[in-house]
Write a protein that holds these residues in place. Structure first.
Motif, PDB file in Angstrom:
ATOM      1  N   ALA A  90       0.820  -1.278   0.009  1.00  0.00           N
ATOM      2  CA  ALA A  90      -0.034  -0.039   0.043  1.00  0.00           C
ATOM      3  C   ALA A  90       0.905   1.049  -0.090  1.00  0.00           C
ATOM      4  CB  ALA A  90      -1.059   0.047   1.187  1.00  0.00           C
ATOM      5  N   LYS A  91       0.820   2.278  -1.089  1.00  0.00           N
ATOM      6  CA  LYS A  91       1.321   3.408  -1.174  1.00  0.00           C
ATOM      7  C   LYS A  91       0.502   4.513  -1.499  1.00  0.00           C
ATOM      8  CE  LYS A  91       5.536   5.346  -3.471  1.00  0.00           C
ATOM      9  NZ  LYS A  91       6.416   5.103  -4.597  1.00  0.00           N
ATOM     10  N   ALA A  92       0.682   5.635  -0.894  1.00  0.00           N
ATOM     11  CA  ALA A  92      -0.209   6.722  -1.514  1.00  0.00           C
ATOM     12  C   ALA A  92       0.736   7.696  -2.467  1.00  0.00           C
ATOM     13  CB  ALA A  92      -0.706   7.674  -0.249  1.00  0.00           C
ATOM     14  N   VAL A  93      -0.002   8.113  -3.556  1.00  0.00           N
ATOM     15  CA  VAL A  93       0.569   9.069  -4.408  1.00  0.00           C
ATOM     16  C   VAL A  93      -0.343  10.211  -4.486  1.00  0.00           C
ATOM     17  CG1 VAL A  93       1.533   9.446  -6.802  1.00  0.00           C
ATOM     18  CG2 VAL A  93       2.091   7.229  -5.425  1.00  0.00           C
ATOM     19  N   LYS A  94       0.367  11.367  -4.313  1.00  0.00           N
ATOM     20  CA  LYS A  94      -0.603  12.477  -4.266  1.00  0.00           C
ATOM     21  C   LYS A  94      -1.646  12.542  -5.596  1.00  0.00           C
ATOM     22  CE  LYS A  94      -0.830  17.357  -3.941  1.00  0.00           C
ATOM     23  NZ  LYS A  94      -0.169  18.855  -3.681  1.00  0.00           N
ATOM     24  N   CYS A  95      -2.893  12.810  -5.047  1.00  0.00           N
ATOM     25  CA  CYS A  95      -3.947  12.903  -6.172  1.00  0.00           C
ATOM     26  C   CYS A  95      -4.354  14.359  -6.326  1.00  0.00           C
ATOM     27  CB  CYS A  95      -5.027  12.128  -5.535  1.00  0.00           C
ATOM     28  SG  CYS A  95      -6.714  12.369  -6.514  1.00  0.00           S
ATOM     29  N   GLU A  96      -4.029  14.902  -7.196  1.00  0.00           N
ATOM     30  CA  GLU A  96      -4.111  16.274  -7.711  1.00  0.00           C
ATOM     31  C   GLU A  96      -5.372  16.661  -7.781  1.00  0.00           C
ATOM     32  OE1 GLU A  96      -1.719  18.332  -7.801  1.00  0.00           O
ATOM     33  OE2 GLU A  96      -0.143  17.075  -7.742  1.00  0.00           O
ATOM     34  N   ALA A  97      -6.509  15.695  -8.157  1.00  0.00           N
ATOM     35  CA  ALA A  97      -7.774  16.085  -8.357  1.00  0.00           C
ATOM     36  C   ALA A  97      -8.353  16.253  -6.803  1.00  0.00           C
ATOM     37  CB  ALA A  97      -8.687  14.833  -9.110  1.00  0.00           C
ATOM     38  N   MET A  98      -8.266  15.206  -6.035  1.00  0.00           N
ATOM     39  CA  MET A  98      -8.645  15.436  -4.593  1.00  0.00           C
ATOM     40  C   MET A  98      -7.771  16.697  -4.062  1.00  0.00           C
ATOM     41  SD  MET A  98     -10.870  14.311  -2.116  1.00  0.00           S
ATOM     42  CE  MET A  98     -11.119  12.582  -2.470  1.00  0.00           C
ATOM     43  N   ALA A  99      -6.742  17.109  -4.438  1.00  0.00           N
ATOM     44  CA  ALA A  99      -6.022  18.025  -3.780  1.00  0.00           C
ATOM     45  C   ALA A  99      -6.579  19.262  -4.207  1.00  0.00           C
ATOM     46  CB  ALA A  99      -4.737  18.142  -3.924  1.00  0.00           C
ATOM     47  N   GLY A 100      -7.123  19.466  -5.185  1.00  0.00           N
ATOM     48  CA  GLY A 100      -7.969  20.566  -5.870  1.00  0.00           C
ATOM     49  C   GLY A 100      -9.505  20.591  -5.287  1.00  0.00           C
ATOM     50  N   LEU A 101     -10.018  19.623  -4.932  1.00  0.00           N
ATOM     51  CA  LEU A 101     -11.476  19.571  -4.445  1.00  0.00           C
ATOM     52  C   LEU A 101     -11.225  19.919  -2.974  1.00  0.00           C
ATOM     53  CD1 LEU A 101     -12.590  16.326  -6.286  1.00  0.00           C
ATOM     54  CD2 LEU A 101     -13.476  18.796  -6.881  1.00  0.00           C
ATOM     55  N   LEU A 102     -10.312  19.334  -2.321  1.00  0.00           N
ATOM     56  CA  LEU A 102     -10.317  19.927  -0.821  1.00  0.00           C
ATOM     57  C   LEU A 102      -9.733  21.278  -0.738  1.00  0.00           C
ATOM     58  CD1 LEU A 102      -8.775  16.616   0.479  1.00  0.00           C
ATOM     59  CD2 LEU A 102     -10.938  17.224   0.727  1.00  0.00           C
ATOM     60  N   LYS A 103      -9.152  21.791  -1.750  1.00  0.00           N
ATOM     61  CA  LYS A 103      -8.589  22.966  -1.667  1.00  0.00           C
ATOM     62  C   LYS A 103      -9.822  24.020  -1.975  1.00  0.00           C
ATOM     63  CE  LYS A 103      -5.714  26.611  -3.659  1.00  0.00           C
ATOM     64  NZ  LYS A 103      -5.017  27.022  -5.085  1.00  0.00           N
ATOM     65  N   GLU A 104     -10.687  23.705  -2.940  1.00  0.00           N
ATOM     66  CA  GLU A 104     -11.844  24.475  -3.249  1.00  0.00           C
ATOM     67  C   GLU A 104     -12.966  24.317  -1.995  1.00  0.00           C
ATOM     68  OE1 GLU A 104     -15.709  24.336  -6.017  1.00  0.00           O
ATOM     69  OE2 GLU A 104     -13.936  23.172  -6.836  1.00  0.00           O
ATOM     70  N   ALA A 105     -12.828  23.301  -1.349  1.00  0.00           N
ATOM     71  CA  ALA A 105     -13.741  22.996  -0.012  1.00  0.00           C
ATOM     72  C   ALA A 105     -13.576  24.033   1.090  1.00  0.00           C
ATOM     73  CB  ALA A 105     -13.923  21.653   0.390  1.00  0.00           C
ATOM     74  N   ALA A 106     -12.071  24.098   1.460  1.00  0.00           N
ATOM     75  CA  ALA A 106     -11.684  25.207   2.406  1.00  0.00           C
ATOM     76  C   ALA A 106     -11.773  26.678   1.741  1.00  0.00           C
ATOM     77  CB  ALA A 106      -9.847  24.967   2.218  1.00  0.00           C
ATOM     78  N   GLU A 107     -11.589  26.934   0.504  1.00  0.00           N
ATOM     79  CA  GLU A 107     -11.919  28.206  -0.195  1.00  0.00           C
ATOM     80  C   GLU A 107     -13.417  28.684   0.052  1.00  0.00           C
ATOM     81  OE1 GLU A 107     -10.359  27.969  -4.094  1.00  0.00           O
ATOM     82  OE2 GLU A 107      -8.481  28.246  -3.587  1.00  0.00           O
ATOM     83  N   LEU A 108     -14.358  27.784  -0.136  1.00  0.00           N
ATOM     84  CA  LEU A 108     -15.758  27.871   0.187  1.00  0.00           C
ATOM     85  C   LEU A 108     -15.976  28.127   1.546  1.00  0.00           C
ATOM     86  CD1 LEU A 108     -17.234  25.054  -2.368  1.00  0.00           C
ATOM     87  CD2 LEU A 108     -17.552  27.742  -2.402  1.00  0.00           C
ATOM     88  N   MET A 109     -15.447  27.407   2.594  1.00  0.00           N
ATOM     89  CA  MET A 109     -15.782  27.938   4.060  1.00  0.00           C
ATOM     90  C   MET A 109     -15.169  29.148   4.258  1.00  0.00           C
ATOM     91  SD  MET A 109     -15.326  24.365   6.142  1.00  0.00           S
ATOM     92  CE  MET A 109     -13.669  23.882   5.844  1.00  0.00           C
ATOM     93  N   GLU A 110     -14.088  29.626   3.786  1.00  0.00           N
ATOM     94  CA  GLU A 110     -13.495  31.021   3.878  1.00  0.00           C
ATOM     95  C   GLU A 110     -14.356  31.842   3.260  1.00  0.00           C
ATOM     96  OE1 GLU A 110      -9.434  31.451   2.779  1.00  0.00           O
ATOM     97  OE2 GLU A 110      -8.782  29.618   3.702  1.00  0.00           O
ATOM     98  N   GLU A 111     -15.107  31.665   2.151  1.00  0.00           N
ATOM     99  CA  GLU A 111     -15.982  32.643   1.563  1.00  0.00           C
ATOM    100  C   GLU A 111     -17.285  32.809   2.050  1.00  0.00           C
ATOM    101  OE1 GLU A 111     -15.342  31.218  -2.589  1.00  0.00           O
ATOM    102  OE2 GLU A 111     -13.334  31.928  -2.687  1.00  0.00           O
ATOM    103  N   THR A 112     -17.804  31.915   2.858  1.00  0.00           N
ATOM    104  CA  THR A 112     -19.156  31.841   3.300  1.00  0.00           C
ATOM    105  C   THR A 112     -19.015  31.973   4.713  1.00  0.00           C
ATOM    106  OG1 THR A 112     -19.131  29.437   3.641  1.00  0.00           O
ATOM    107  CG2 THR A 112     -20.150  30.461   1.617  1.00  0.00           C
TER     108      THR A 112
END
Length: 183
Positions: A90-112
């Motif tokens: 088992a090895k994790a390799v950064k998922c750019e798609a999930m990183a982007g989705l989680l960044k967007e979630a954080a931004e939405l929390m900041e903006e609301t």
């Protein structure tokens, strides 16, 4: 001449087998890369779900995020079993798609504004984007596992796929009942 024809036929069969072996190896690599990607995504989601719980206003949404955190811990364990079942570490390799989705979630929390149904709506939208990514990924990986004969991995991935679909449906229900009904 017959001998030459048989040699050509054997060479053709060897060439076909080599192409099949190469494709099999490439499919395996693609499958393992997909597992590594979603393994990172699930582990990163575990780190971010407590922030979503804290940011949610509705108690029902908070509970849904808390329950999904517990579920996500199980998803990580299933992925580890899937790796093991195919003889991979088992090895994790950064998922750019999930990183982007989680960044967007954080931004939405900041903006609301905290404590508002608008914040909950933003969190649900962000969470459903994550769920849809996971649904697409688990669906593809479960199908690949089945075609490659990885029955244990297919079972684990399919179980997670079903849970992701249920979570997405629950989020839609919460949105209709708790958030958008207040518009």
């Amino acid at each position: 001449m017959e001998t030459k024809g048989k040699k050509n036929e054997q060479a053709g069969k060897q060439s076909d087998q080599q192409a099949t072996d190469k494709n099999t190896a490439q499919y395996h690599e693609l499958f393992v890369d997909g597992l590594k990607d979603i393994y990172w995504a699930e582990k990163e989601l575990l780190k971010n779900l407590p922030k979503m719980v804290k940011g949610a206003t509705s108690q029902e949404l908070k509970k849904a995020f808390e329950d999904h955190k517990t579920q996500t811990e199980t998803h990580v364990q299933r992925l580890e079993k899937s790796f093991e079942s195919i003889g991979e570490k088992a090895k994790a390799v950064k998922c750019e798609a999930m990183a982007g989705l989680l960044k967007e979630a954080a931004e939405l929390m900041e903006e609301t504004e905290a404590g508002t149904p608008v914040r909950d709506a933003a969190l649900i939208a962000a969470a459903q984007k994550v769920e849809h990514y996971e649904i697409a990924t688990y669906g593809t990986l479960a199908t690949m596992a089945g075609h490659m004969g990885h029955k244990q991995a297919q079972k684990e991935l399919h179980n997670t796929l079903n849970e992701e679909k249920k979570t997405d449906s629950l989020l839609s229900t919460i949105a209709e009942k708790m958030v958008f009904a207040k518009m």
